[in-house]
Design an enzyme around this catalytic site. Structure first.
Site, mmCIF file in Angstrom:
data_model
loop_
_atom_site.group_PDB
_atom_site.id
_atom_site.type_symbol
_atom_site.label_atom_id
_atom_site.label_comp_id
_atom_site.label_asym_id
_atom_site.label_seq_id
_atom_site.Cartn_x
_atom_site.Cartn_y
_atom_site.Cartn_z
ATOM 1 N N ARG A 1 -39.170 -29.327 -27.513
ATOM 2 C CA ARG A 1 -39.728 -29.227 -28.861
ATOM 3 C C ARG A 1 -38.652 -29.192 -29.941
ATOM 4 N NH1 ARG A 1 -43.659 -24.446 -26.964
ATOM 5 N NH2 ARG A 1 -42.121 -24.448 -25.297
ATOM 6 N N THR B 1 -41.389 -21.370 -15.486
ATOM 7 C CA THR B 1 -40.739 -20.057 -15.592
ATOM 8 C C THR B 1 -40.879 -19.237 -14.300
ATOM 9 O OG1 THR B 1 -42.754 -19.316 -16.714
ATOM 10 C CG2 THR B 1 -40.871 -19.830 -18.112
ATOM 11 N N GLY C 1 -34.331 -17.111 -22.516
ATOM 12 C CA GLY C 1 -33.129 -17.334 -23.317
ATOM 13 C C GLY C 1 -33.418 -17.710 -24.756
ATOM 14 N N ASP C 2 -34.687 -17.826 -25.124
ATOM 15 C CA ASP C 2 -34.992 -18.284 -26.491
ATOM 16 C C ASP C 2 -35.656 -17.217 -27.355
ATOM 17 O OD1 ASP C 2 -37.505 -18.234 -25.321
ATOM 18 O OD2 ASP C 2 -38.044 -20.292 -25.838
ATOM 19 N N GLU D 1 -52.039 -19.611 -21.031
ATOM 20 C CA GLU D 1 -51.146 -20.442 -21.822
ATOM 21 C C GLU D 1 -51.952 -21.271 -22.813
ATOM 22 O OE1 GLU D 1 -47.735 -20.308 -21.873
ATOM 23 O OE2 GLU D 1 -48.261 -18.567 -20.681
ATOM 24 N N ALA E 1 -0.727 -21.342 -60.392
ATOM 25 C CA ALA E 1 -1.848 -22.282 -60.265
ATOM 26 C C ALA E 1 -1.363 -23.609 -59.707
ATOM 27 C CB ALA E 1 -2.477 -22.499 -61.637
ATOM 28 N N ARG F 1 12.770 -30.520 -60.139
ATOM 29 C CA ARG F 1 11.947 -31.491 -60.868
ATOM 30 C C ARG F 1 12.852 -32.338 -61.748
ATOM 31 N NH1 ARG F 1 9.986 -26.411 -64.375
ATOM 32 N NH2 ARG F 1 11.568 -26.546 -65.991
HETATM 33 C C1 UD1 Z 1 -43.402 -18.919 -22.552
HETATM 34 C C2 UD1 Z 1 -44.571 -18.209 -21.844
HETATM 35 C C3 UD1 Z 1 -45.599 -17.804 -22.901
HETATM 36 C C4 UD1 Z 1 -44.934 -16.910 -23.933
HETATM 37 C C5 UD1 Z 1 -43.688 -17.585 -24.544
HETATM 38 C C6 UD1 Z 1 -42.915 -16.557 -25.343
HETATM 39 C C7 UD1 Z 1 -44.743 -19.100 -19.572
HETATM 40 C C8 UD1 Z 1 -45.490 -19.997 -18.659
HETATM 41 N N1 UD1 Z 1 -45.151 -19.073 -20.856
HETATM 42 O O1 UD1 Z 1 -43.898 -20.132 -23.093
HETATM 43 O O2 UD1 Z 1 -46.673 -17.115 -22.304
HETATM 44 O O3 UD1 Z 1 -45.856 -16.582 -24.945
HETATM 45 O O4 UD1 Z 1 -42.809 -18.076 -23.527
HETATM 46 O O5 UD1 Z 1 -41.863 -17.106 -26.060
HETATM 47 O O6 UD1 Z 1 -43.815 -18.438 -19.130
HETATM 48 N N2 UD1 Z 1 -37.255 -21.981 -18.411
HETATM 49 C C9 UD1 Z 1 -36.521 -22.103 -17.255
HETATM 50 N N3 UD1 Z 1 -36.967 -22.940 -16.267
HETATM 51 C C10 UD1 Z 1 -38.121 -23.633 -16.375
HETATM 52 C C11 UD1 Z 1 -38.887 -23.504 -17.560
HETATM 53 C C12 UD1 Z 1 -38.427 -22.668 -18.565
HETATM 54 O O7 UD1 Z 1 -35.474 -21.493 -17.110
HETATM 55 O O8 UD1 Z 1 -38.447 -24.357 -15.426
HETATM 56 C C13 UD1 Z 1 -36.756 -21.093 -19.481
HETATM 57 C C14 UD1 Z 1 -36.489 -21.815 -20.786
HETATM 58 O O9 UD1 Z 1 -35.133 -22.235 -20.848
HETATM 59 C C15 UD1 Z 1 -36.798 -20.729 -21.827
HETATM 60 C C16 UD1 Z 1 -37.833 -19.870 -21.142
HETATM 61 O O10 UD1 Z 1 -37.767 -20.158 -19.761
HETATM 62 O O11 UD1 Z 1 -35.677 -19.923 -22.087
HETATM 63 C C17 UD1 Z 1 -39.252 -20.094 -21.676
HETATM 64 O O12 UD1 Z 1 -39.594 -21.451 -21.543
HETATM 65 P P1 UD1 Z 1 -40.420 -22.198 -22.653
HETATM 66 O O13 UD1 Z 1 -40.666 -23.584 -22.177
HETATM 67 O O14 UD1 Z 1 -39.817 -22.019 -23.976
HETATM 68 O O15 UD1 Z 1 -41.809 -21.389 -22.562
HETATM 69 P P2 UD1 Z 1 -42.936 -21.300 -23.671
HETATM 70 O O16 UD1 Z 1 -43.775 -22.532 -23.624
HETATM 71 O O17 UD1 Z 1 -42.367 -20.908 -24.941
HETATM 72 CA CA CA Z 2 -40.277 -20.563 -25.713
#
Ligand code: UD1
Ligand code: CA
Length: 433
Positions: free
Chosen positions: A16, A79, A103-104, A154, A359, A419
């Site tokens: 995204r 996740t 991580g976000d 979700e 200056a 100069r």
């Molecule tokens: C996720 C949650 C959602 C929550 C939101 C909060 C799930 C299924 N959904 O959605 O319920 O409200 O975060 O911010 O968990 N990542 C991995 N490996 C993967 C997929 C993701 O390490 O295979 C890491 C990403 O790098 C990121 C984090 O997991 O740091 C979350 O992934 P992201 O895709 O941002 O999840 P959201 O759709 O935001």
């Molecule tokens: Ca996220």
């Protein structure tokens, strides 16, 4: 106290964001985005700190703290799948609590994580939830009629009715190890995205899930650049509030940008539009005037900088110095009471006490191949529009006449004139009539 392992999920791509770089390495207030979650997790002093990497793992590894053990998730299958990889990497004998952060989510605070950990007592898992203005993109918290949490849905699977729920999953949880052992590897991917959702664990623990409600401002998940900018603005606001409470006066905190590693002593006055970054240290009574940019520098007590000054990395100003408008400094030190008031560039220089640099003075510190340095001893006066060609030394108490090009060392107490001598042609401009 129960042992703690913290897992930070950093393997996702972050589609995204619409960037070719992993979301995890995008800068959020001077730090790579994932460092905020990792740093707050490591402040809890866990037994184990694991970072799950995958997408662009070489780049992500470069920004991880040394204390983190990396776990590879080679295919990003969700996740839940990411946590499976981390759990496998954890030593078999580990038993205690496993905290999971994404991580976000850079805004989460250590106190909140401690509160979450405390709430695990007697439960299979605990999680942080928030009520938000706009729940779009988040997993919604599903509760039964008595308010008991029964699962997370979700966005992509949510019905219209569920989408209207304003309580969201923050993505920060703590689990008992034995609960994970029992349920983590049973997750399935029968969903819209065909991913293993960590959030499905919530339904497995239904009835034994503690929830801690936190402010929306702490649980923001950064998925695109608008959220990244917002997260950065919240972090800045926290930093400014902290320093103002420590006795630093800011005329306009909204336009004042201070990095996370800056330290400022009380009774400092900061004007609007100032940016201070890196490990900059500012001592008491300093005044930073409008629109100055300061990077990785030291500013002594009672020193004035700006307006419109640029202190680049390695600028070290002693007490009661003055660096004025449109002056750029880089790797330059100035001892007590020295001044460069207007329109100058001073780089790779050591300036003694009570010098006055006029200056338009320019240090020529680069010969096209190498950098050279300039030494200016105590009490030197450099006249306006002088050019100091490095390497060169201006001895104690020496004086450089305005407009000089200085290529040779100037002895102490000497007057240097480099100069062309002025020639006046008498009457040359008289009209012939
Ligand atoms: C996720 C949650 C959602 C929550 C939101 C909060 C799930 C299924 N959904 O959605 O319920 O409200 O975060 O911010 O968990 N990542 C991995 N490996 C993967 C997929 C993701 O390490 O295979 C890491 C990403 O790098 C990121 C984090 O997991 O740091 C979350 O992934 P992201 O895709 O941002 O999840 P959201 O759709 O935001
Ligand atoms: Ca996220």
């Amino acid at each position: 106290m129960t042992k703690l392992a913290c897992v930070v999920l950093c393997a996702g791509q972050g589609t995204r964001m619409k960037s070719s770089r992993s979301k995890m390495v995008q800068t959020c207030l001077e730090k790579p985005l994932c460092r905020w979650s990792l740093d707050v997790a490591s402040s809890l002093d866990p037994e184990h700190l694991l970072a799950v990497v995958g997408f662009q793992q070489e780049q992500v590894r470069l920004v991880l703290p040394d204390s983190a053990q990396t776990v590879v998730q080679s295919q990003q299958l969700g996740t839940g799948h990411a946590l499976q990889q981390a759990f496998r990497a954890l030593e078999k004998s580990f038993s205690g609590a496993v905290m999971v952060l994404y991580g976000d989510t850079p805004l989460i605070r250590a106190e909140t994580l401690r509160q979450l950990l405390d709430s695990l007592q007697g439960n299979e898992m605990a999680m942080l939830t928030s009520f938000v203005q706009n729940p779009r993109g988040y997993g919604r918290i599903i509760r039964d009629n008595s308010g008991l949490l029964c699962g997370v849905v979700e966005e992509k699977e949510a019905t219209l009715e569920q989408r209207a729920i304003a309580e969201i999953n923050s993505g920060i949880y703590v689990f008992r190890t034995d609960f994970l052992l029992k349920h983590l590897f049973k997750l399935t991917n029968n969903n819209y995205q065909q991913e293993y959702y960590l959030t499905d664990l919530v339904a497995c623990a239904a009835g034994s899930v503690a929830t801690v409600l936190v402010d929306e401002a702490e649980t923001l998940g950064v998925n695109d650049y608008t959220q990244l900018a917002y997260a950065e603005s919240v972090l800045r606001q926290r930093i400014n509030t902290h320093w103002m409470r420590q006795g630093v006066q800011m005329v306009d905190p909204v336009s004042t940008y201070i990095g996370p590693d800056v330290t400022i002593e009380p009774d400092t006055f900061i004007e609007p539009g100032v940016q201070i970054s890196g490990k900059t240290r500012i001592e008491t009574g300093a005044r930073i005037k409008a629109y100055s940019v300061i990077e990785e520098s030291e500013i002594g007590a009672g020193t004035q900088v700006g307006p419109f000054a640029h202190l680049r990395s390695g600028s070290r100003l002693g007490e009661k110095c003055k660096i004025g408008n449109f002056v750029e400094t880089k790797k330059a030190s100035f001892k007590k009471g020295s001044k460069v008031n207007h329109l100058a560039y001073i780089g790779d220089a050591e300036v003694g006490e009570f010098c006055n640099i006029g200056a338009g003075t320019i240090t020529c510190n680069y010969d096209g191949t190498r950098k050279h340095s300039i030494q200016v001893e105590d009490g030197v006066f450099v006249g306006s529009n002088s050019t100091l060609i490095a390497p060169v030394k201006l001895g104690k108490g020496s004086y450089v006449g305005a407009g000089s090009v200085v290529t040779q060392d100037v002895p102490a107490q000497a007057l240097a004139l480099g100069r062309a001598r002025q020639v006046n042609k008498e009457g040359r401009m008289k009209k012939n009539n």
